[in-house]
Design a protein around this motif. Structure first.
Motif, short mmCIF file in Angstrom:
data_model
loop_
_atom_site.label_atom_id
_atom_site.label_comp_id
_atom_site.label_asym_id
_atom_site.label_seq_id
_atom_site.Cartn_x
_atom_site.Cartn_y
_atom_site.Cartn_z
N MET A 1 0.71 -1.14 -0.02
CA MET A 1 -0.01 -0.07 -0.01
C MET A 1 0.95 1.11 0.07
O MET A 1 1.78 1.49 0.85
N ASP A 2 0.53 2.05 -1.09
CA ASP A 2 1.46 3.27 -1.18
C ASP A 2 1.00 4.64 -0.18
O ASP A 2 -0.16 4.90 -0.08
N ALA A 3 1.90 4.91 0.91
CA ALA A 3 1.25 5.51 1.99
C ALA A 3 1.24 7.12 1.22
O ALA A 3 0.32 7.96 1.68
N ASN A 4 2.00 7.17 0.08
CA ASN A 4 1.77 8.66 -0.52
C ASN A 4 0.41 8.85 -1.12
O ASN A 4 -0.12 10.12 -1.51
N ALA A 5 -0.24 7.90 -1.29
CA ALA A 5 -1.60 8.02 -1.65
C ALA A 5 -2.63 8.49 -1.03
O ALA A 5 -3.83 8.63 -1.29
N TYR A 6 -2.32 8.44 0.64
CA TYR A 6 -3.25 8.82 1.46
C TYR A 6 -2.92 10.10 2.21
O TYR A 6 -1.69 10.40 2.19
N ILE A 7 -3.87 10.76 2.56
CA ILE A 7 -3.65 12.07 3.67
C ILE A 7 -4.30 11.60 4.91
O ILE A 7 -5.20 11.22 5.04
N ASN A 8 -3.44 11.98 5.84
CA ASN A 8 -3.57 11.81 7.09
C ASN A 8 -4.93 12.42 7.68
O ASN A 8 -5.13 13.65 7.20
N ARG A 9 -5.73 11.77 8.18
CA ARG A 9 -7.20 12.30 8.52
C ARG A 9 -7.14 13.55 9.40
O ARG A 9 -7.93 14.39 9.23
N GLU A 10 -6.21 13.64 10.47
CA GLU A 10 -6.02 14.67 11.63
C GLU A 10 -5.54 15.97 10.62
O GLU A 10 -6.15 17.06 11.02
N LEU A 11 -4.33 15.62 9.95
CA LEU A 11 -4.04 16.83 9.19
C LEU A 11 -4.90 17.27 7.98
O LEU A 11 -4.80 18.43 7.88
N SER A 12 -5.69 16.57 7.40
CA SER A 12 -6.67 16.82 6.56
C SER A 12 -7.74 17.76 7.31
O SER A 12 -8.16 18.74 6.33
N TRP A 13 -8.12 17.34 8.33
CA TRP A 13 -9.06 18.25 9.20
C TRP A 13 -8.52 19.56 9.37
O TRP A 13 -9.28 20.54 9.30
N LEU A 14 -7.22 19.58 9.91
CA LEU A 14 -6.66 20.91 10.23
C LEU A 14 -6.54 21.69 8.71
O LEU A 14 -6.63 23.02 8.97
N ALA B 1 2.96 15.98 14.21
CA ALA B 1 2.76 16.70 13.20
C ALA B 1 1.53 17.59 13.11
O ALA B 1 1.41 18.74 12.81
N VAL B 2 0.84 17.18 14.13
CA VAL B 2 -0.55 18.05 14.37
C VAL B 2 -0.04 19.09 15.11
O VAL B 2 -0.60 20.33 14.97
N SER B 3 0.77 18.90 16.32
CA SER B 3 1.25 19.90 17.11
C SER B 3 2.00 21.09 16.49
O SER B 3 1.67 22.28 16.37
N LYS B 4 2.84 20.72 15.48
CA LYS B 4 3.47 21.79 14.49
C LYS B 4 2.51 22.59 13.46
O LYS B 4 2.68 23.67 13.39
N ARG B 5 1.45 21.81 13.04
CA ARG B 5 0.74 22.57 12.13
C ARG B 5 -0.26 23.48 12.98
O ARG B 5 -0.60 24.51 12.67
N VAL B 6 -0.68 22.88 14.22
CA VAL B 6 -1.66 23.78 15.19
C VAL B 6 -0.95 25.23 15.34
O VAL B 6 -1.40 26.31 15.48
N HIS B 7 0.33 24.92 15.98
CA HIS B 7 1.18 26.09 16.31
C HIS B 7 1.31 27.17 14.95
O HIS B 7 1.26 28.24 15.39
N GLU B 8 1.52 26.53 13.94
CA GLU B 8 1.56 27.47 12.65
C GLU B 8 0.30 28.48 12.66
O GLU B 8 0.12 29.59 12.41
N LEU B 9 -0.97 27.50 12.59
CA LEU B 9 -2.21 28.12 12.35
C LEU B 9 -2.54 28.86 13.57
O LEU B 9 -3.12 30.18 13.35
N ALA B 10 -2.34 28.72 14.72
CA ALA B 10 -2.44 29.50 15.84
C ALA B 10 -1.71 31.03 15.85
O ALA B 10 -2.28 31.97 16.08
N GLU B 11 -0.61 30.98 15.21
CA GLU B 11 0.28 32.14 14.99
C GLU B 11 -0.36 33.00 14.13
O GLU B 11 -0.38 34.32 14.08
N GLU B 12 -0.82 32.36 13.11
CA GLU B 12 -1.60 33.14 12.05
C GLU B 12 -2.74 33.78 12.43
O GLU B 12 -2.96 35.13 12.16
N GLN B 13 -3.50 33.19 13.40
CA GLN B 13 -4.77 33.68 13.95
C GLN B 13 -4.27 34.81 14.91
O GLN B 13 -5.28 35.89 14.80
N HIS B 14 -3.50 34.65 15.77
CA HIS B 14 -3.04 35.99 16.48
C HIS B 14 -2.72 36.89 15.74
O HIS B 14 -3.01 38.39 16.14
N HIS B 15 -1.84 36.87 14.85
CA HIS B 15 -1.54 37.78 13.94
C HIS B 15 -2.67 38.55 12.80
O HIS B 15 -2.92 39.80 12.94
N CYS B 16 -3.56 37.77 12.59
CA CYS B 16 -4.62 38.52 11.83
C CYS B 16 -5.54 39.08 13.00
O CYS B 16 -5.67 40.14 12.67
#
Length: 533
Positions: free
Chosen positions: A1-14, A80-95
């Motif tokens: 099974m090719d992992a590159n063919a799938y998107i992680n469900r948590e990262l997709s939700w983010l 991976a979730v922690s890294k992405r949420v930190h990025e999004l939270a920083e964007e939100q504060h800046h906005c």
């Protein structure tokens, strides 16, 4: 099974939630709607942490190192979730701090700091503090004689560092927690302002300003707001468990769930952060500093408090449903043909009317219905109760496992039971997510079944927001299907073949995959294959 063919469900939700944040950053969106999108983004993240992040943490604690189809283990997913949420939270504060707030100020909507108060505003807050806040605020000392206080899920608290200003025989502390009474006072406290202007002060700023009134004999060294998010997911009951008891226990346990995130002001002293991390048993990836503002979910309050129509979307009045409005009654309208409605663009009153007319019509013999998310003052649940009181056969499946609506659903389930309705608490091991209503009516020549099937909840409030379809029909084939389905839901009978319904977990997946296979069948040599649109 090719992992590159799938998107992680948590990262997709983010990434889905990132699109909500993009609406807040969109200059073409009315300003207060952008404020609301910031609140929606945060509200979504709260639930994400309470459910999905909490579940990942439980998997890691249990030693689960299974690899998902996307190639990630729970540990890797959480990182991976922690890294992405930190990025999004920083964007939100800046906005908010650098774009939204300056524009709010330009529009005469001010968030006032205690140092910026006018004399009139200070007199107002003085009275407000003593009349409303002082009687209910409870400072909680942290020392060997006081256990570390419980920090409630999603509640703001002030962490106060203290220094005694003089000797005393009374005990003293260097650190204290003050719970912010959000259930009593709004987060944005309205202040006196000039005509055409709106002024607010954050509740935590008001309390911070008046802390010396609480701590006589102490110097306030520092004061910062924090917010803890906790595990609030208690899963689906096992088949050998009592569903109602399991859900009620889960609701009681939810407020005591383990901590999964700490939001705090980055100016909070490092030694206090370290103490919080130890007490809450958090890791470095669970820390979310954010300067200037904590808990954007409360921006819903600011949106509601400011009535400036030009800064909001133009209200759109839901259209009537002519096929139902023009008929003498809903039964003759449905006998004339199927009626498809599209909410929120068409009024949900049509659905409420369907149940209410069924409740009061003496020719109606029975009403069967599923309820997934029920509002506390649901007119549909009230109509079902009246129907049961009138002696009609009323059967209702109330899904107790509708996350974060369990308490309202339990309340209605018990209220309906009291008036004689047959109430089923859902199917153990599954969530019943279908939205259906079956009305059995005595006609002049025969008994006829009237059906409503929908994609959205029987909830007046959410029906005015979410896009959903609903079908009114009295075709006998649908009546047969809903009869079979309710017999399955209430009596665990095995349904015969459905005419129109595809039911999970029985036939939906296989039917869907069969449709997919038919779509990807290679085209004949003289035709070009293409994907369905």
């Amino acid at each position: 099974m090719d992992a590159n063919a799938y998107i992680n469900r948590e990262l997709s939700w983010l990434e889905f939630n990132r699109r909500v944040l993009e609406e807040a950053k969109d200059e073409t969106v009315p300003l207060l709607e952008r404020v609301k999108f910031l609140a929606i983004f945060s509200s979504n993240l709260d639930e994400f942490f309470m459910v999905r992040v909490a579940r990942l943490k439980r998997m890691i604690l249990d030693g689960d190192q299974s690899v998902d189809p996307d190639g990630l283990t729970p540990d890797e997913t959480l990182s991976a979730v922690s890294k992405r949420v930190h990025e999004l939270a920083e964007e939100q504060h800046h906005c908010f701090l650098h774009t939204i707030m300056p524009q709010l100020t330009k529009e005469g909507i001010h968030l006032v700091h205690p140092d910026e108060m006018s004399g009139e505003q200070e007199r107002f807050l003085e009275e407000y503090f003593h009349r409303t806040l002082y009687p209910i605020v409870t400072p909680l000392a942290i020392d060997p004689g006081h256990p570390f206080p419980y920090l409630a899920n999603r509640s703001l608290c002030l962490v106060v560092s203290l220094r005694a200003t003089g000797a005393s025989r009374l005990p003293h502390t260097d650190l204290s927690i003050v719970h912010i009474p959000a259930q009593v006072a709004p987060r944005f406290i309205p202040l006196p302002a000039r005509d055409g202007q709106h002024a607010f002060m954050l509740l935590e700023d008001v309390l911070g300003h008046y802390l010396p009134r609480l701590y006589h004999g102490f110097e306030i060294v520092s004061c910062h707001a924090i917010r803890v998010t906790r595990d609030a997911d208690f899963g689906i009951a096992r088949r050998d468990e009592d569903l109602l008891m399991t859900i009620e226990q889960g609701i009681r346990d939810r407020r005591m769930g383990v901590a999964v995130r700490l939001q705090y002001d980055p100016a909070l002293p490092k030694e206090i952060v370290a103490q919080l991390v130890e007490e809450l048993e958090l890791g470095i990836e669970d820390l979310y500093p954010g300067a200037g503002f904590t808990a954007f979910t409360d921006l819903f309050q600011l949106y509601a408090a400011v009535n400036v129509p030009r800064l909001k979307d133009r209200p759109r009045v839901a259209l009537s449903v002519p096929a139902l409005e023009d008929a003498p009654d809903i039964w003759s309208a449905m006998r004339s043909g199927d009626v498809l409605v599209f909410h929120p663009y068409q009024t949900f009153d049509a659905v409420t009317r369907f149940v209410e007319e069924a409740a009061k019509d003496p020719k109606v013999l029975a009403i069967k219905m599923t309820l997934y998310r029920v509002s506390a003052s649901s007119p549909i649940a009230q109509a079902l109760a009246r129907a049961a009181e009138a002696g009609k056969e009323v059967s209702v499946l109330v899904e107790l496992q509708a996350r974060f609506d369990e308490e309202a659903n339990i309340t209605w389930a018990r209220a309906l039971e009291k008036v004689g309705a047959h109430v089923v608490y859902g199917m153990v091991g599954y969530k019943t997510h279908c939205k259906i209503c079956l009305v059995v009516r005595q006609e002049a020549d025969d008994i006829r079944r009237y059906c409503h099937l929908a994609t959205g909840n029987y909830n007046v409030r959410t029906a005015g927001v979410y896009s959903d379809l609903g079908l009114f029909t009295c075709r006998d084939a649908f009546g047969q299907d809903l009869t079979e389905l309710f017999n399955l839901l209430t009596g665990y009978t095995r349904p015969h073949k459905f005419n129109h319904l595809l039911l999970a977990p029985v036939a939906l997946s296989s039917s869907w995959r069969g449709s997919e296979r038919r779509q990807i069948t290679p085209a004949p040599d003289n035709l070009r294959a293409s994907s369905p649109r």
